[in-house]
Enzyme design. Structure first.
Site, PDB file in Angstrom:
ATOM      1  N   GLY A  24       0.806  -1.221   0.000  1.00 47.26           N
ATOM      2  CA  GLY A  24       0.000   0.000   0.000  1.00 47.26           C
ATOM      3  C   GLY A  24       0.835   1.265   0.000  1.00 47.26           C
ATOM      4  NE  ARG A  51      -6.893  -7.316  -2.004  1.00 46.53           N
ATOM      5  CZ  ARG A  51      -7.505  -7.325  -0.834  1.00 46.53           C
ATOM      6  NH1 ARG A  51      -8.530  -8.102  -0.648  1.00 46.53           N
ATOM      7  NH2 ARG A  51      -7.112  -6.547   0.170  1.00 46.53           N
ATOM      8  NE  ARG A 111      -5.460   6.438  14.202  1.00 46.67           N
ATOM      9  CZ  ARG A 111      -5.868   6.820  13.001  1.00 46.67           C
ATOM     10  NH1 ARG A 111      -7.024   7.476  12.881  1.00 46.67           N
ATOM     11  NH2 ARG A 111      -5.148   6.563  11.949  1.00 46.67           N
ATOM     12  CB  CYS A 142      -2.628  11.744   8.119  1.00 41.88           C
ATOM     13  SG  CYS A 142      -4.251  11.582   7.367  1.00 41.88           S
ATOM     14  N   GLY A 173      -4.165  10.160   1.336  1.00 43.05           N
ATOM     15  CA  GLY A 173      -4.689   9.764   2.647  1.00 43.05           C
ATOM     16  C   GLY A 173      -5.717   8.651   2.534  1.00 43.05           C
ATOM     17  CE  LYS A 228     -11.009   8.073  11.250  1.00 42.98           C
ATOM     18  NZ  LYS A 228     -10.481   7.900   9.885  1.00 42.98           N
ATOM     19  CG  HIS A 256      -3.425  15.738   4.810  1.00 44.26           C
ATOM     20  ND1 HIS A 256      -3.626  15.231   3.551  1.00 44.26           N
ATOM     21  CD2 HIS A 256      -3.899  14.795   5.670  1.00 44.26           C
ATOM     22  CE1 HIS A 256      -4.187  14.026   3.642  1.00 44.26           C
ATOM     23  NE2 HIS A 256      -4.361  13.734   4.913  1.00 44.26           N
TER      24      HIS A 256
HETATM   25  P1  A2P Z   1      -3.148  -5.934  -0.874  1.00 43.91           P
HETATM   26  O1  A2P Z   1      -2.201  -5.360  -1.874  1.00 43.91           O
HETATM   27  O2  A2P Z   1      -2.947  -7.415  -0.727  1.00 43.91           O
HETATM   28  O3  A2P Z   1      -4.582  -5.558  -1.087  1.00 43.91           O
HETATM   29  P2  A2P Z   1      -3.714   1.302   0.509  1.00 43.91           P
HETATM   30  O4  A2P Z   1      -3.996   1.992   1.809  1.00 43.91           O
HETATM   31  O5  A2P Z   1      -2.691   2.008  -0.325  1.00 43.91           O
HETATM   32  O6  A2P Z   1      -4.970   1.002  -0.243  1.00 43.91           O
HETATM   33  O7  A2P Z   1      -3.061  -0.111   0.883  1.00 43.91           O
HETATM   34  C1  A2P Z   1      -3.673  -1.025   1.751  1.00 43.91           C
HETATM   35  C2  A2P Z   1      -2.680  -2.112   2.147  1.00 43.91           C
HETATM   36  O8  A2P Z   1      -3.323  -2.985   3.086  1.00 43.91           O
HETATM   37  C3  A2P Z   1      -2.246  -2.991   0.992  1.00 43.91           C
HETATM   38  O9  A2P Z   1      -0.925  -3.412   1.187  1.00 43.91           O
HETATM   39  C4  A2P Z   1      -3.193  -4.171   1.102  1.00 43.91           C
HETATM   40  O10 A2P Z   1      -2.692  -5.361   0.564  1.00 43.91           O
HETATM   41  C5  A2P Z   1      -3.272  -4.312   2.601  1.00 43.91           C
HETATM   42  N1  A2P Z   1      -4.467  -5.042   3.007  1.00 43.91           N
HETATM   43  C6  A2P Z   1      -5.758  -4.695   2.803  1.00 43.91           C
HETATM   44  N2  A2P Z   1      -6.586  -5.636   3.316  1.00 43.91           N
HETATM   45  C7  A2P Z   1      -5.797  -6.588   3.870  1.00 43.91           C
HETATM   46  C8  A2P Z   1      -6.030  -7.814   4.559  1.00 43.91           C
HETATM   47  N3  A2P Z   1      -7.267  -8.258   4.796  1.00 43.91           N
HETATM   48  N4  A2P Z   1      -4.963  -8.530   4.979  1.00 43.91           N
HETATM   49  C9  A2P Z   1      -3.707  -8.094   4.749  1.00 43.91           C
HETATM   50  N5  A2P Z   1      -3.418  -6.930   4.111  1.00 43.91           N
HETATM   51  C10 A2P Z   1      -4.437  -6.197   3.672  1.00 43.91           C
END
Ligand code: A2P
Length: 355
Positions: A24, A51, A111, A142, A173, A228, A256
């Site tokens: 992410g 995924r 939090r 943030c 964000g 928040k 921001h």
């Molecule tokens: P993934 O690439 O496998 O979906 P962002 O905030 O940029 O959207 O990124 C979200 C991050 O959180 C990504 O790395 C995403 O991985 C991860 N993520 C989202 N849902 C899950 C989950 N259920 N288990 C593990 N990681 C997750």
């Protein structure tokens, strides 16, 4: 950095660090900042959902295979930086903590939990002591982080009574998909393809627009993002400050900005505030109307400090000031703050944003 904190992790040459949400926007920046700040990492694990498990990420010039959180065994890991959403954190953070791993969680899941500390190293590092018991540490929202870094030194000089804040928040964000959404909408609109524009991540079209809606609406008409900021500020500042917020998404990728009106218990002049902020940890003052110098998101992006400018007396109230506060929301607003907390856990003192 004040006070004496108890020892969290024993001194060693390197620590085993996992980044959960490594694919992410924030997870990627966490990895960059760990490398930039030369955090002593022994074993490293990028973790995400099924995924992206099996895909590859780079850390410190080495290739790593992303691991699936569901099957990841946290035994033997010292620190996990989580940025994978609130539900993921609620489900998995306790499992990591019970295995002896300190979790620094960037979601809103923990939090406001009374048993969990909410930490900004420049503001309330002493609160971390609480994490000895449960090993979960919450990284604030943030918009809250950048605001409290600027407010705390002022509050220490003259107590703050009330804060009225309006935010101008970048799409990053809302994660990597929101960044793509702004880019794609902008491209379509500039090519005259208005009918093809879709708002799938953000609640309305963000390109060439301003949306007064971040996170979900609550019964009282505020959004959860606004709630928040109001609740977290009071928890971090450990003060009974009245806070009210309007949080707004703007078509900016990173950084921001916040217009903040602060009312003190007694007079605080703009000159005095400028002096205090110029000496404050993690803060850079850019405030020269004569040369039209003020903080800009475009200049704050990619940097560590909280930038403050447009500092001026509020002529409508004797004890009030206006501030314009800008920071890179993915760095100080998320990834950098988390890494600074990790630095305290390993006994690196004086952990603060480089100014
Ligand atoms: P993934 O690439 O496998 O979906 P962002 O905030 O940029 O959207 O990124 C979200 C991050 O959180 C990504 O790395 C995403 O991985 C991860 N993520 C989202 N849902 C899950 C989950 N259920 N288990 C593990 N990681 C997750």
């Amino acid at each position: 950095m004040d006070g004496v904190l108890p020892e969290f992790l024993p001194e060693k040459d390197g620590y085993n660090v996992a980044v959960v949400g490594a694919t992410g926007a924030v997870g990627q920046t966490m990895m960059e900042i760990l490398a930039e700040r030369d955090f002593p990492v022994a074993e490293f694990a990028p973790v995400a959902s099924s995924r992206s498990a099996g895909s590859h990420v780079e850390f410190r010039g080495r290739d790593y295979v992303v691991r699936d959180l569901e099957s990841f065994d946290p035994a033997g890991w010292d620190i996990a930086l989580f940025s994978a959403g609130g539900g993921t954190s609620r489900e998995h953070a306790p499992r990591f903590a019970e295995a002896g791993c300190y979790v620094i969680d960037n979601s809103s899941a923990w939090r406001m939990d009374e048993e969990v500390c909410l930490v900004v190293p420049e503001v309330n590092p002493h609160a971390l002591a609480m994490a000895r018991a449960n090993r979960i540490i919450a990284n604030p929202n943030c918009s809250t982080i950048q605001m409290v870094v600027a407010l705390k030194p002022l509050h220490d000089a003259v107590p703050i009574r009330r804060v009225v804040v309006s935010t101008y928040q970048a799409v990053s964000g809302a994660g990597g998909r929101a960044i793509e959404e702004l880019a794609e909408q902008t491209r379509l609109l500039l090519s005259g393809r208005v009918d093809e524009v879709r708002a799938e991540v953000l609640p309305a079209r963000i390109a060439f627009n301003v949306i007064p809606h971040i996170d979900v609406f609550m019964d009282d008409g505020y959004t959860r993002e606004e709630r928040k900021m109001m609740d977290e500020t009071r928890k971090i500042m450990e003060a009974d400050i009245a806070v009210t917020a309007t949080t707004v998404r703007v078509p900016v990728f990173y950084g921001h900005s916040e217009a903040v009106n602060v009312t003190f218990e007694a007079p605080m002049s703009a000159d005095r505030a400028r002096e205090i902020l110029a000496a404050a940890p993690g803060v850079c003052v850019v405030d020269d109307p004569a040369s039209e110098d003020y903080p800009l998101a475009s200049e704050a992006a990619g940097t560590d400090p909280v930038w403050v400018g447009r500092i001026r007396d509020d002529h409508s109230h004797p004890n009030s000031l206006h501030l314009w506060i800008v920071a890179d929301n993915v760095r100080k607003g998320a990834a950098l703050n988390a890494v600074q907390i990790a630095e305290i856990l390993i006994g690196r003192t004086g952990s603060q944003a480089e100014t």
